[in-house]
Scaffold this active site. Sequence first.
Site, PDB file in Angstrom:
ATOM      1  N   LYS A  84      19.490  17.519  -6.773  1.00 11.36           N
ATOM      2  CA  LYS A  84      19.703  16.087  -7.010  1.00 11.36           C
ATOM      3  C   LYS A  84      19.882  15.832  -8.498  1.00 11.36           C
ATOM      4  O   LYS A  84      19.148  16.367  -9.313  1.00 11.36           O
ATOM      5  CB  LYS A  84      18.482  15.283  -6.523  1.00 11.36           C
ATOM      6  CG  LYS A  84      18.185  15.455  -5.052  1.00 11.36           C
ATOM      7  CD  LYS A  84      19.065  14.573  -4.221  1.00 11.36           C
ATOM      8  CE  LYS A  84      18.668  14.668  -2.741  1.00 11.36           C
ATOM      9  NZ  LYS A  84      19.550  13.872  -1.909  1.00 11.36           N
ATOM     10  N   PRO A 118       0.818  -1.211   0.000  1.00 10.46           N
ATOM     11  CA  PRO A 118       0.000   0.000   0.000  1.00 10.46           C
ATOM     12  C   PRO A 118       0.851   1.260   0.000  1.00 10.46           C
ATOM     13  O   PRO A 118       1.865   1.331   0.686  1.00 10.46           O
ATOM     14  CB  PRO A 118      -0.803  -0.094   1.292  1.00 10.46           C
ATOM     15  CG  PRO A 118      -0.462  -1.363   1.935  1.00 10.46           C
ATOM     16  CD  PRO A 118       0.766  -1.885   1.308  1.00 10.46           C
ATOM     17  N   GLU A 119       0.417   2.214  -0.771  1.00  7.61           N
ATOM     18  CA  GLU A 119       1.014   3.543  -0.747  1.00  7.61           C
ATOM     19  C   GLU A 119       0.039   4.442   0.006  1.00  7.61           C
ATOM     20  O   GLU A 119      -0.925   3.958   0.589  1.00  7.61           O
ATOM     21  CB  GLU A 119       1.254   4.032  -2.187  1.00  7.61           C
ATOM     22  CG  GLU A 119       2.076   3.038  -3.004  1.00  7.61           C
ATOM     23  CD  GLU A 119       2.352   3.480  -4.433  1.00  7.61           C
ATOM     24  OE1 GLU A 119       2.505   4.685  -4.669  1.00  7.61           O
ATOM     25  OE2 GLU A 119       2.397   2.608  -5.312  1.00  7.61           O
ATOM     26  N   ARG A 171       4.204 -11.843   2.239  1.00 11.23           N
ATOM     27  CA  ARG A 171       5.663 -11.900   2.060  1.00 11.23           C
ATOM     28  C   ARG A 171       6.467 -11.625   3.331  1.00 11.23           C
ATOM     29  O   ARG A 171       7.696 -11.690   3.283  1.00 11.23           O
ATOM     30  CB  ARG A 171       6.075 -10.948   0.947  1.00 11.23           C
ATOM     31  CG  ARG A 171       5.554 -11.392  -0.393  1.00 11.23           C
ATOM     32  CD  ARG A 171       5.869 -10.389  -1.486  1.00 11.23           C
ATOM     33  NE  ARG A 171       7.272 -10.404  -1.854  1.00 11.23           N
ATOM     34  CZ  ARG A 171       7.808  -9.569  -2.740  1.00 11.23           C
ATOM     35  NH1 ARG A 171       7.058  -8.660  -3.318  1.00 11.23           N
ATOM     36  NH2 ARG A 171       9.082  -9.638  -3.038  1.00 11.23           N
TER      37      ARG A 171
END
Length: 272
Positions: free
Chosen positions: A153, A2-3, A112
Amino acid sequence: MPELPEVETIRRDLDLSVKGLVIREVIIKDPRVIRQDPKTFLSALCGRAIVSVQRRGKALILELNGGFLVVQPMMTGQLVALAPGSKAAAGRDARVVFVLSKNQTLVYNDQRLFGRLEVVGALNEHAHIRALGPEPLEKGFSAGYLAAALAQKRTAVKPLLMDHRLVAGIGNIYAAEALFLAGILPDRRANSLQASEVKALYRAIRAVLARAVKARGTSVRNYRDGEGREGGFQKALKVYGRAGQPCLQCGAVIQKSVQSQRSTFFCGKCQQ
DNA sequence: ATTCTGTCCTGTAGGC
DNA sequence: TGCCTACAGGACAGAA
């Protein structure tokens, strides 16, 4: 798995179903998901009431009367409330079972076993929570902040969006979707974005996350909400998981590549 | 100091 | 059917 939109959906569900209930008993079926001494974990939980259910980034936080249970579902974690009298029972992937007052049960499933559960006295004692950047749907995340962060970046922009220290809660699905909405290729160097592109990206991130929250998250595979139901945003995905299919905007074939060991989807025509 | 790999796990889907 | 490989919504330690 889930995000932000998925965890936010679970948060809302659980805030209705388990807030105010007391944790009577905790059954650890697989200790690998407990990121501290199991005895400490158990004694910190048993007898506590759930005061509220919160979220920070992709982490779900149960506020207790004395401490916080921080749950990171990672790829396949689920936190599902079983209604009293419901026939649903803890299944194969159940790793922790919380027996609550009023005959309620809260189950942590995780296929998992990547997920992490940890009880802390204060949220700043939690290393992951402490490191998180701003919430993308709140004030602390502004176009100016994003512009400043990207400018220094030279990494590819997509992995950077997924870096929780920069901004919390964006994962593989929504990074790909936001970049599509903004018309930016995932492998563009962060510091190569024009001011107009950064602005478009900022708006795209907020828009796609807000829409996905409204749709109760994306169920591509394992994701389920706080009551075990699927989300709805998978129907609205523009690029994620659509390799080989026509772009819904221009008809070109959606491409798939691998970036930072994660699948990335994009339209080579709509994104530059 | 950053940036990139490997690893933690299990289950499922697809190819042969 | 069965075996083998690839891949899956994340995060972090250690290497480069």
